[in-house]
Design an enzyme around this catalytic site. Structure first.
Site, PDB file in Angstrom:
ATOM      1  N   GLU A  41      56.359  46.461  41.496  1.00 18.66           N
ATOM      2  CA  GLU A  41      56.630  45.924  39.628  1.00 18.66           C
ATOM      3  C   GLU A  41      57.006  47.185  38.765  1.00 18.66           C
ATOM      4  O   GLU A  41      56.486  48.397  38.714  1.00 18.66           O
ATOM      5  CB  GLU A  41      55.543  46.120  39.380  1.00 18.66           C
ATOM      6  CG  GLU A  41      54.985  45.230  38.235  1.00 18.66           C
ATOM      7  CD  GLU A  41      52.683  44.756  38.148  1.00 18.66           C
ATOM      8  OE1 GLU A  41      52.894  44.009  37.598  1.00 18.66           O
ATOM      9  OE2 GLU A  41      52.356  45.881  38.540  1.00 18.66           O
ATOM     10  N   LYS A 110      55.764  37.027  35.386  1.00 21.18           N
ATOM     11  CA  LYS A 110      54.291  37.026  36.497  1.00 21.18           C
ATOM     12  C   LYS A 110      53.276  36.502  36.216  1.00 21.18           C
ATOM     13  O   LYS A 110      53.338  36.293  34.320  1.00 21.18           O
ATOM     14  CB  LYS A 110      53.607  38.343  36.018  1.00 21.18           C
ATOM     15  CG  LYS A 110      52.150  38.476  36.995  1.00 21.18           C
ATOM     16  CD  LYS A 110      51.983  40.021  36.708  1.00 21.18           C
ATOM     17  CE  LYS A 110      50.623  40.880  37.032  1.00 21.18           C
ATOM     18  NZ  LYS A 110      50.622  42.392  36.528  1.00 21.18           N
ATOM     19  N   CYS A 144      51.069  41.947  41.795  1.00 20.94           N
ATOM     20  CA  CYS A 144      50.257  42.521  41.658  1.00 20.94           C
ATOM     21  C   CYS A 144      49.121  41.383  40.981  1.00 20.94           C
ATOM     22  O   CYS A 144      48.421  41.375  41.779  1.00 20.94           O
ATOM     23  CB  CYS A 144      50.384  44.067  40.377  1.00 20.94           C
ATOM     24  SG  CYS A 144      49.154  44.952  40.620  1.00 20.94           S
TER      25      CYS A 144
END
Length: 260
Positions: A41, A110, A144
Site C-alpha cells: 500500500e 480505498k 489494508c
C-alpha cells in the site's frame, strides 16, 4: 498461478526513489517467472499525507506508465498495491491492476479510510467494488483497513472473486490482527488471499512485513517474513472448487436473515 509478494521498505515522501525500488523488484520477480506480482500500500509516498499536493501521482499517470510498460515488457500481471493519487482536485489511495498485455483491468480507490492514520482528513473514499480478471481468473482487490470489514470481502466473493489481493501498511503493534483477519477472510470465503505488507518505519509507525499468502483452508503458504524482499507462492486454483464442494457455505447461506 505463481504470485510474487514485494515486501518493500518504503521511503517516506520520496516517490522517485520508491519508483526505482518498485521497478527493480518487479523486474526481479518477473525474471523468476512470476505470473502475478503484488506491491504494498501507498508505495510511492508512504503516509506523507501532509505533502500529498506536492507528491501524489496526478491521475496516476506515472504509476500507470511504469506498470503498463513493465507488464508488457515482461509479460506479467501486476497488482500495483496502491499509490497516492490526485484526481479532480481530490486525493485517493488507489490500486491499479495491469494484465500481461499492459491493459489496466482495474482502478480501485480505498473504500474504508483509516482514522488512526488520519487518512480521512486528507483523502476521499472510494465508492465501488474491485472485481477484475487475470489469466481468466476472477479476482478482487481491497486495501489494508478494508480487511476489517468482512461484509466488504464477502461482497467481492459473492461477485465471483477466487483470489483476494490485499496490499497494506499494517503496523507492527497490531500485526497479530493482520494474520488472524487474513486467515479468517480466506477460510470464510474459501478463497486464496494474497496480502502484501511493507517493512521499515515512518514518523509514527514501525512496520514488520509478515506478507502472507493463504489457501482456502487457511494454510499459510507465505508468512513470518520480516525483512524487505520478494516472496513467492504457487496457487493451486483447483483447490477452491475442492474446498467449496466439501463445505458448501455459499449454497448454505441464508441472506434473508441477514442485515435486519
Amino acid at each position: 498461478m505463481k504470485v510474487a509478494c514485494i515486501q518493500m521498505n518504503i521511503i517516506l515522501g520520496e516517490p522517485d526513489q520508491n519508483y526505482e525500488i518498485a521497478q527493480k523488484n518487479i523486474i526481479e520477480a518477473a525474471n523468476h517467472q512470476a505470473d502475478t506480482i503484488v506491491l504494498p500500500e501507498m508505495w510511492n509516498t508512504g503516509y506523507a499525507l501532509d505533502q500529498l499536493d506536492e507528491l501524489a501521482d496526478k491521475n496516476g499517470e506515472k504509476t500507470i506508465e511504469l506498470l503498463t510498460s513493465l507488464a508488457k515488457t515482461y509479460h506479467v500481471n501486476i497488482v500495483g498495491g496502491s499509490v497516492a493519487t490526485k484526481k479532480n482536485g481530490q486525493f485517493f489511495n488507489t490500486m491499479y491492476v495491469v494484465d500481461r498485455f499492459g491493459n489496466i483491468t482495474a482502478e480501485y480507490d480505498k473504500a474504508h479510510l483509516f482514522k488512526l492514520m488520519d487518512e480521512h482528513k486528507f483523502m476521499s473514499a472510494g465508492q465501488k467494488v474491485n472485481i477484475f480478471e487475470l489469466d481468466g481468473i476472477t479476482c478482487g482487490g481491497v486495501i489494508c483497513y478494508d480487511l476489517r470489514f468482512p461484509e466488504w470481502i464477502r461482497t467481492h466473493a459473492l461477485k465471483g472473486a477466487n483470489i483476494m489481493f490485499i496490499p497494506a501498511e499494517w503496523p507492527k503493534k497490531r500485526i497479530d490482527h493482520w494474520q488472524l483477519l487474513l486467515q479468517a477472510r480466506a477460510i470464510e470465503n474459501q478463497m486464496f488471499v494474497v496480502a502484501v505488507n511493507r517493512v521499515g518505519a515512518d514518523q509514527n509507525n514501525e512496520f514488520n512485513g509478515h506478507s502472507m499468502v493463504i489457501a482456502p483452508w487457511g494454510e499459510l503458504l507465505v508468512h513470518d517474513q520480516t525483512d524487505a524482499g520478494i516472496f513467492y507462492a504457487q496457487l493451486d486454483l483447483q483447490e477452491i472448487d475442492r474446498v467449496r464442494k466439501t463445505i458448501p457455505i455459499f449454497q448454505d447461506r441464508r441472506p434473508e436473515l441477514y442485515f435486519e
